[in-house]
Design an enzyme around this catalytic site. Structure first.
Site, PDB file in Angstrom:
ATOM      1  N   ASN A 103      41.574  44.688  24.346  1.00 29.22           N
ATOM      2  CA  ASN A 103      41.040  45.384  25.525  1.00 29.22           C
ATOM      3  C   ASN A 103      41.607  46.803  25.609  1.00 29.22           C
ATOM      4  O   ASN A 103      42.214  47.208  26.602  1.00 29.22           O
ATOM      5  CB  ASN A 103      41.351  44.589  26.788  1.00 29.22           C
ATOM      6  CG  ASN A 103      40.443  44.987  27.942  1.00 29.22           C
ATOM      7  OD1 ASN A 103      39.478  45.714  27.754  1.00 29.22           O
ATOM      8  ND2 ASN A 103      40.765  44.514  29.130  1.00 29.22           N
TER       9      ASN A 103
ATOM     10  N   HIS B 249      42.365  42.651  37.531  1.00 30.46           N
ATOM     11  CA  HIS B 249      41.861  41.436  36.903  1.00 30.46           C
ATOM     12  C   HIS B 249      41.316  40.449  37.927  1.00 30.46           C
ATOM     13  O   HIS B 249      40.370  39.714  37.629  1.00 30.46           O
ATOM     14  CB  HIS B 249      42.963  40.772  36.082  1.00 30.46           C
ATOM     15  CG  HIS B 249      43.124  41.361  34.722  1.00 30.46           C
ATOM     16  ND1 HIS B 249      44.020  42.370  34.450  1.00 30.46           N
ATOM     17  CD2 HIS B 249      42.497  41.099  33.552  1.00 30.46           C
ATOM     18  CE1 HIS B 249      43.940  42.702  33.171  1.00 30.46           C
ATOM     19  NE2 HIS B 249      43.029  41.944  32.604  1.00 30.46           N
TER      20      HIS B 249
END
Length: 491
Positions: free
Chosen positions: A349, A380
């Site tokens: 990521n 998140h």
């Protein structure tokens, strides 16, 4: 009937329900795959028929925005309105707020709205999420909104107050509404991202991306002519085909290996009580390894779509060939062969790590690491498993750094010793990653604690003991912000 309702469960279009029944894949995933594959074909058309030589930048912006909007509505139905509301609200901030506060107001608004939506998914819908729900695109839009807000703010600051990276990415004038919508909602990245640099994106839409990325410095450090403006634009076909082959391989692994090793079996009561510890450890390793291909697939396909449109040239590699990895989000080989916790995360990521560094780590005057951890955790979501992962990563990171400082140099003098060290650290890294990210996939508190108990909390105990017992020698560079990005959802 219950199985059919799950298969048809989606907030988006029902048009592909027959196809969903035929292949036995949930409709929300079928809609997502259709948009990504169709988007790949449209990207080639966009590059050829809407090239900057044929049409103006405004036409390209409008087409990209319209297509992205259609993709979002097709996949998420009325839930796509959350994207539009957030983007329009933050553009109002962009227009009305002063340069001194534009980044603060944008960050508070975007993160606040994202968090509210994340909370609703956990506590209102009681963990009832789809594998491709609207929060994924909302997370990407949040990154884009805040990145651009900070770039606009930097455009008004004195240069001696900015880092080199901030100077390069500073945006002097505010974007138009069309540019803003295009950057946030374009069809290349609306579903799965990644977030890219606004200046790179606008240069691509205006036809300046190629010359900017392929120019090279001369003896004086200034860019010199290298002939790329005199030859046809490099073709992305080779890069796209290579990435599509990776996607095909990931699909094969997903439908064969991934489905054979479900994550939930790690907390199966019979398995925990009957299987010995080493067997459970081995299954955890295999099941986590098998869970990665779906992330590889989604990110690599998104990268291929950008490339197909002509976007993503990073420059020339060491062989003098054009590199199409400007916005790549993963480096699969580096992930699978990582011999340290940091190396693994630095290649996972990637664009989220760049975002964390740009908007938080480089700007915090104190507690940089802690603040970046907090921002990453909030971004998140609010599932407890995410926070277990982040908290577990802290002692592991400290222990890994201590081992590297105190032990590694003893194994560098001989090839065999170095190879042995690499093999051991590879195995330790992969097993530690499995232990760390398991809560991220289990989501809830009880399954996480059940897994930890079945593993006797061994990684927690070992990492704390190592961090406390090994001397803290003066070391090299401090922990980089990219290493604070632990995971991201696969959408």
């Amino acid at each position: 009937m219950g199985e059919e309702s799950v298969t048809h469960r989606t907030t988006g279009s029902l048009l592909l329900s027959p196809l969903s029944d035929l292949v036995g894949i949930p409709l929300d995933q079928v809609n997502f795959l259709f948009c990504q594959i169709f988007g790949l074909a449209v990207a080639f058309w966009f590059r050829r028929c809407l090239s900057h030589q044929r049409v103006g930048a405004d036409v390209r912006h409008a087409a990209a925005t319209l297509l992205g909007t259609c993709f979002a509505i097709f996949c998420f139905g009325w839930y796509a309105s959350h994207l539009f509301i957030l983007v329009l609200a933050c553009y109002a901030i962009m227009v009305m707020a002063g340069h001194d506060n534009i980044h603060r107001y944008s960050m508070i608004t975007a993160m606040g709205y994202l968090t509210a939506c994340q909370v609703s998914r956990v506590f209102i819908f009681n963990y009832g999420i789809l594998s491709t729900d609207f929060s994924g695109p909302l997370m990407i839009v949040t990154q884009k909104i805040t990145t651009l807000a900070f770039q606009v703010h930097d455009g008004t600051c004195k240069e001696d107050t900015l880092t080199t990276e901030q100077k390069e990415q500073a945006v002097v004038s505010k974007p138009s509404l069309l540019q803003y919508l295009s950057f946030n909602l374009n069809f290349f990245s609306v579903l799965v991202g990644p977030c890219s640099n606004y200046k790179d994106y606008v240069a691509f839409m205006e036809g300046r991306h190629l010359q900017h990325r392929l120019r090279r410095p001369g003896a004086t450090g200034k860019p010199v002519h290298n002939g790329w403006d005199q030859v046809p634009e490099p073709s992305p076909v080779g890069a796209v085909v290579h990435k599509l082959l990776i996607c095909a391989g990931c699909l094969v692994v997903f439908f064969t290996v991934t489905k054979a090793f479900p994550i939930d079996y790690n907390i199966n009561a019979h398995f925990i009580s009957e299987a010995p510890f080493l067997s459970r450890l081995a299954y955890a390793f295999v099941s986590i390894q098998a869970a990665r291909p779906k992330f590889y697939f989604a990110w690599t396909l998104a990268d291929a779509m950008h490339n197909a449109a002509g976007y993503g040239i990073k420059g020339l590699n060491e062989k003098g060939e054009v590199s199409w990895d400007l916005i790549s989000n993963i480096r699969i080989w580096e992930i699978e062969t990582a011999t340290s916790f940091k190396n693994f995360i630095d290649n996972w990521n990637i664009q989220t790590g760049i975002w964390l560094k740009f908007v938080c780590y480089d700007r915090a005057s104190r507690y940089r690491t802690a603040l970046t951890f907090v921002l990453s955790a909030l971004w998140h979501g609010v599932y407890p498993g995410y926070y277990f992962t982040f908290l577990t990563a802290i002692p592991i990171t400290v222990a890994a750094r201590a081992i590297r400082k105190n032990v590694r140099h003893h194994f560098l003098s001989f090839g065999v010793l170095k190879l042995s060290y690499d093999v051991v650290t590879w195995a330790a890294t992969q097993l530690t990653i499995c232990y760390t990210v398991m809560p991220f996939l289990l989501l809830a508190v009880e399954p996480t604690m059940q897994y930890y108990r079945s593993m006797y909390f061994h990684v927690h105990i070992i990492s704390v003991l190592l961090a406390v017992s090994l001397p803290n020698k003066p070391s090299g560079p401090r922990l980089q912000p990219h290493s604070l990005n632990n995971n991201v959802k696969g959408h």
